[in-house]
Scaffold this motif. Structure first.
Motif, PDB file in Angstrom:
ATOM      1  N   ILE A  80     -38.088 -39.027   4.207  1.00  0.00           N
ATOM      2  CA  ILE A  80     -36.796 -38.681   3.605  1.00  0.00           C
ATOM      3  C   ILE A  80     -36.945 -38.471   2.100  1.00  0.00           C
ATOM      4  O   ILE A  80     -36.364 -37.535   1.524  1.00  0.00           O
ATOM      5  CB  ILE A  80     -35.767 -39.787   3.902  1.00  0.00           C
ATOM      6  N   ARG A  81     -37.748 -39.311   1.445  1.00  0.00           N
ATOM      7  CA  ARG A  81     -37.934 -39.183  -0.001  1.00  0.00           C
ATOM      8  C   ARG A  81     -38.586 -37.856  -0.351  1.00  0.00           C
ATOM      9  O   ARG A  81     -38.181 -37.178  -1.306  1.00  0.00           O
ATOM     10  CB  ARG A  81     -38.768 -40.345  -0.525  1.00  0.00           C
ATOM     11  N   ASP A  82     -39.605 -37.439   0.407  1.00  0.00           N
ATOM     12  CA  ASP A  82     -40.321 -36.192   0.115  1.00  0.00           C
ATOM     13  C   ASP A  82     -39.465 -34.955   0.355  1.00  0.00           C
ATOM     14  O   ASP A  82     -39.741 -33.890  -0.211  1.00  0.00           O
ATOM     15  CB  ASP A  82     -41.588 -36.105   0.978  1.00  0.00           C
ATOM     16  N   ASN A  83     -38.459 -35.058   1.205  1.00  0.00           N
ATOM     17  CA  ASN A  83     -37.624 -33.894   1.536  1.00  0.00           C
ATOM     18  C   ASN A  83     -36.256 -33.932   0.870  1.00  0.00           C
ATOM     19  O   ASN A  83     -35.384 -33.134   1.213  1.00  0.00           O
ATOM     20  CB  ASN A  83     -37.450 -33.797   3.051  1.00  0.00           C
ATOM     21  N   SER A  84     -36.069 -34.849  -0.068  1.00  0.00           N
ATOM     22  CA  SER A  84     -34.806 -34.922  -0.812  1.00  0.00           C
ATOM     23  C   SER A  84     -34.948 -34.122  -2.097  1.00  0.00           C
ATOM     24  O   SER A  84     -35.948 -34.237  -2.816  1.00  0.00           O
ATOM     25  CB  SER A  84     -34.448 -36.375  -1.132  1.00  0.00           C
ATOM     26  N   GLY A  85     -33.951 -33.319  -2.392  1.00  0.00           N
ATOM     27  CA  GLY A  85     -34.008 -32.502  -3.592  1.00  0.00           C
ATOM     28  C   GLY A  85     -33.798 -33.275  -4.879  1.00  0.00           C
ATOM     29  O   GLY A  85     -34.161 -32.804  -5.950  1.00  0.00           O
ATOM     30  N   SER A  86     -33.184 -34.444  -4.794  1.00  0.00           N
ATOM     31  CA  SER A  86     -32.903 -35.238  -5.989  1.00  0.00           C
ATOM     32  C   SER A  86     -32.750 -36.697  -5.577  1.00  0.00           C
ATOM     33  O   SER A  86     -32.680 -37.027  -4.385  1.00  0.00           O
ATOM     34  CB  SER A  86     -31.621 -34.751  -6.667  1.00  0.00           C
ATOM     35  N   ALA A  87     -32.705 -37.552  -6.596  1.00  0.00           N
ATOM     36  CA  ALA A  87     -32.503 -38.976  -6.326  1.00  0.00           C
ATOM     37  C   ALA A  87     -31.145 -39.224  -5.685  1.00  0.00           C
ATOM     38  O   ALA A  87     -30.998 -40.094  -4.819  1.00  0.00           O
ATOM     39  CB  ALA A  87     -32.631 -39.771  -7.629  1.00  0.00           C
ATOM     40  N   MET A  88     -30.151 -38.434  -6.073  1.00  0.00           N
ATOM     41  CA  MET A  88     -28.814 -38.583  -5.498  1.00  0.00           C
ATOM     42  C   MET A  88     -28.817 -38.218  -4.017  1.00  0.00           C
ATOM     43  O   MET A  88     -28.196 -38.903  -3.195  1.00  0.00           O
ATOM     44  CB  MET A  88     -27.819 -37.709  -6.262  1.00  0.00           C
ATOM     45  N   TYR A  90     -31.396 -38.359  -2.013  1.00  0.00           N
ATOM     46  CA  TYR A  90     -32.127 -39.430  -1.318  1.00  0.00           C
ATOM     47  C   TYR A  90     -31.229 -40.635  -1.079  1.00  0.00           C
ATOM     48  O   TYR A  90     -31.238 -41.236   0.014  1.00  0.00           O
ATOM     49  CB  TYR A  90     -33.338 -39.844  -2.148  1.00  0.00           C
ATOM     50  N   LYS A  91     -30.405 -40.977  -2.061  1.00  0.00           N
ATOM     51  CA  LYS A  91     -29.473 -42.103  -1.909  1.00  0.00           C
ATOM     52  C   LYS A  91     -28.467 -41.816  -0.801  1.00  0.00           C
ATOM     53  O   LYS A  91     -28.107 -42.695  -0.012  1.00  0.00           O
ATOM     54  CB  LYS A  91     -28.750 -42.371  -3.228  1.00  0.00           C
ATOM     55  N   ARG A  92     -27.991 -40.561  -0.714  1.00  0.00           N
ATOM     56  CA  ARG A  92     -27.034 -40.206   0.337  1.00  0.00           C
ATOM     57  C   ARG A  92     -27.677 -40.340   1.720  1.00  0.00           C
ATOM     58  O   ARG A  92     -27.036 -40.801   2.674  1.00  0.00           O
ATOM     59  CB  ARG A  92     -26.518 -38.786   0.127  1.00  0.00           C
ATOM     60  N   TYR A  93     -28.944 -39.941   1.821  1.00  0.00           N
ATOM     61  CA  TYR A  93     -29.635 -40.097   3.102  1.00  0.00           C
ATOM     62  C   TYR A  93     -29.771 -41.576   3.471  1.00  0.00           C
ATOM     63  O   TYR A  93     -29.570 -41.965   4.625  1.00  0.00           O
ATOM     64  CB  TYR A  93     -31.017 -39.450   3.029  1.00  0.00           C
ATOM     65  N   MET A  94     -30.124 -42.402   2.497  1.00  0.00           N
ATOM     66  CA  MET A  94     -30.279 -43.828   2.781  1.00  0.00           C
ATOM     67  C   MET A  94     -28.943 -44.461   3.136  1.00  0.00           C
ATOM     68  O   MET A  94     -28.876 -45.361   3.983  1.00  0.00           O
ATOM     69  CB  MET A  94     -30.907 -44.535   1.574  1.00  0.00           C
ATOM     70  N   ASP A  95     -27.863 -44.009   2.499  1.00  0.00           N
ATOM     71  CA  ASP A  95     -26.528 -44.498   2.880  1.00  0.00           C
ATOM     72  C   ASP A  95     -26.213 -44.118   4.324  1.00  0.00           C
ATOM     73  O   ASP A  95     -25.556 -44.874   5.056  1.00  0.00           O
ATOM     74  CB  ASP A  95     -25.467 -43.925   1.935  1.00  0.00           C
TER      75      ASP A  95
END
Length: 667
Positions: A80-88, A90-95
């Motif tokens: 998920i981290r490698d395929n997230s465009g931004s830290a925000m 990535y946070k939405r995916y983790m939520d």
């Protein structure tokens, strides 16, 4: 089949990896990739993924029973981290993962197939279907198998699940947002609303409910499952079906009695079935009670049946709050054994189990649904037969009334052509300002009946560009000299105009009322004045500037007194006239407040101070993140009040009590 955590987690990881690949390559999934996507089942029963898993040393914080999933959890987080465009992002995916652990209990396909197949047996083959909480589309899959022509609109609030779902059903309308975002024009549109709705004391903000006159609708926003039922009934057409799988709290809680009554105001009870606690054991490794509630919308219904009255009431069974409908109709409970135990939250509850597993539950459910729909489903209402009969009576009445003046019949060429094999389409709504501000049908009719008065150009369009000869770059962005435009009326004060005034006049002259209508009141007013009117306005502005200069630079006080007072008070230079009046009135009111405070005794001043510091109820718009008892800071917001037929803004740095008193005084 027992819940296999390693198998479920591996299937979820591969499904997520496939979805990211499809997005990068901008293509649809193949049959093999669809099979991989369908393995995704959420993270209910896999709460270990919430543990830290960024480095090998994090394993020391894991429980021994979860260590076998540590490496796969690290792989999941890295994917998920490698395929997230931004830290925000990535946070939405983790939520999404966190929410999935608590709420993702996907319905077994045997249950969705049973429900849809029984509905089809009774002639419910919907054209427009709504899935307000789609998950991975178990209900969509069943609907598509039994009604391939159905047009589906699905909502899924979870970002990760929504993206996976959109790759599974690229031809359908998958919206990665909450059900509360559905537009008002979709009300009364769908033939069937079917879903496993979310549950819990999760608040939902819907302006239509927040501004409703019904206290029950306002209350329903505080629990997401209650909201989904009332909103679902709103969205189906008259005769349409709402079939929701929900938590037992909808039927068991005494607090929900008003909500259940509101549900039956414009809907018939078709079926209410209590499902066993082991329904989700194989898919999500959890035991939770649930109910299947089926309603049929009927806006013409009057009163409640005996079963509907029981549906709205709450009683007790073995000391536990239970819907009276299930107390009186225990044959509506799918189970082979029951006992008094506790729910997942540790509270006393009746626990039901079915020894036949998911397949046995599906067979028992099929029998109850067949019996319930046979007794209570009104197919003439669903198919429109009742509505058509009433329409026939209405048309016959109108025919008698207009018997002497029959309307001309349409020719064969004028009649619309209907193709039987056409797939119905859920059209996107055309939003209007009436929808935005919640106008009722009657209010719309009143507004539309008022004639629109278009302001005419006093110079009869002499300075407007002809529609047939539009310049290539006409409008506000045209900086060409005025001589390049067609012939127009010369302003009387041309010799006195400044360079800026010449440019402004050129803009007004270049605007074409028909082809490029004004977009705000200022340009409409300026065009309406015409050439001579604008010249008079410029002359008044010059005189006002002269007055201001005389007030400032004249050394003789007597000379200042000779200047007409009315002119000095009414006519202001365009640049800062309103601001000067604004500041003068603020200073005047603040001085009055200071004088009043100075005249108060210390005791009275202290009493007022204590009153100002008391908490006051919040009267603004209730945002969805606020809850009962929240403290809301309002002194940072600009407060507006009315002065001299115009709105002025009070500075935001004045304490909140002072602007409030200023506004009260000036109103």
């Amino acid at each position: 089949m027992a819940f296999n955590r390693k198998e479920k987690l591996r299937g979820n990881i591969e499904a997520i990896r496939t979805a990211f690949t499809l997005e990068k390559e901008h293509r649809k999934a193949t049959a093999e990739e669809r099979a991989v996507l369908e393995q995704y089942c959420g993270f209910g029963g896999l709460k270990c993924i919430l543990n830290p898993a960024t480095a090998l040393t994090d394993a020391v914080h894991w429980a021994k029973s979860d260590l076998e999933l540590f490496s796969m959890t690290v792989e999941l987080h890295k994917l998920i981290r490698d395929n997230s465009g931004s830290a925000m992002e990535y946070k939405r995916y983790m939520d999404s993962l966190k929410a999935s652990v608590l709420t993702a209990f996907y319905t077994p396909k045997e249950i969705t197939d049973t429900l849809v197949s029984v509905l089809k047996d009774y002639g419910v083959t919907p054209s427009k279907v709504l899935e307000p909480s789609a998950g991975m589309g178990a209900f969509i899959s069943s609907v598509k198998e039994h009604s391939p022509q159905a047009d589906v609109m699905a909502f899924e609030k979870d970002l990760l699940t929504g993206r996976l779902l959109s790759h599974l059903y690229p031809e359908d309308k998958i919206r990665v947002s909450g059900f509360e975002k559905i537009e008002k024009p979709f009300n009364g549109t769908f033939d069937l609303a079917i879903s496993n709705v979310p549950f819990g004391e999760v608040a939902v903000f819907d302006p239509a409910f927040a501004m409703s006159d019904s206290p029950t609708r306002k209350m329903a926003q505080k629990a997401v499952h209650n909201y989904f039922f009332l909103k679902g009934i709103d969205t189906v057409r008259d005769g349409g079906i709402v079939a929701f799988l929900t938590s037992q709290g909808v039927m068991n809680s005494p607090r929900n009695e008003p909500v259940r009554l509101e549900m039956l105001k414009e809907a018939r009870l078709v079926s209410a079935i209590r499902l066993p606690n082991n329904l989700f054991t194989e898919n999500a490794n959890t035991e939770v009670g649930s109910d299947l509630i089926i309603l049929q919308k009927d806006t013409r219904k009057e009163g409640l049946t005996e079963d509907e009255k029981l549906f709205t009431q709450t009683g007790t069974l073995h000391g536990v709050n239970t819907g009276r409908y299930f107390i009186e109709h225990q044959e509506q409970i799918v189970c082979t054994k029951s006992k008094l135990d506790t729910d997942p939250y540790g509270k006393p509850a009746m626990v039901y189990e079915h020894e036949g597993g998911v397949q046995g539950i599906a067979e028992h459910l099929h029998k109850l649904l067949d019996d319930n729909l046979h007794k209570r489903l009104v197919m003439r209402l669903y198919s429109g037969g009742i509505r058509d009969a009433e329409e026939t009576v209405r048309q016959e009445t109108q025919t008698v009334e207009v018997k002497n003046n029959p309307a001309p019949e349409k020719t064969e060429e004028q009649k619309p052509t209907v193709h039987a094999d056409e797939k119905p389409e859920i059209e996107a709504p055309v939003m209007t300002l009436y929808d935005l501000f919640g106008f009722t049908t009657e209010e719309r009719r009143q507004m539309e009946s008022k004639p629109f008065k278009k302001k005419s150009n006093k110079n009869n369009g002499k300075n407007a560009v002809s529609p047939k000869k539009k310049p290539e770059a006409s409008g506000l962005f045209n900086r060409q000299p005025v001589e390049t435009l067609p012939t127009r009326q010369e302003p009387p004060d041309k010799g006195m105009m400044t360079e800026e005034e010449v440019h402004q006049e050129a803009i007004y002259a270049s605007l074409d009322w028909d082809e490029n209508p004004p977009i705000n009141g200022f340009y409409e007013a300026m065009m309406g004045l015409g050439v001579e009117g604008r010249a008079r306005l410029r002359q008044r502005t010059r005189e006002a500037k002269a007055v201001q200069q005389a007030l400032v630079f004249d050394e003789e006080p007597a000379a200042r007194q000779e200047i007409p007072t009315e002119t000095a008070q009414v006519v202001y230079p365009i640049e800062n006239g309103f601001e000067a009046e604004h500041q003068r009135r603020i200073a005047e009111v603040e001085k009055q407040i200071r004088d009043e405070e100075a005249a108060l005794s210390p005791e009275e001043r202290q009493r007022r101070h204590e009153e100002e510091m008391l908490p006051r109820p919040f009267t603004g718009i209730m945002e969805p993140h606020l809850k009962e008892g929240s403290l809301v800071r309002v002194n940072t917001v600009s407060i507006r009040y009315r002065l001299s037929e115009r709105h002025y803004a009070i500075r935001s740095d004045i304490p909140s009590a002072r602007p409030a008193r200023i506004a009260e005084r000036e109103s």
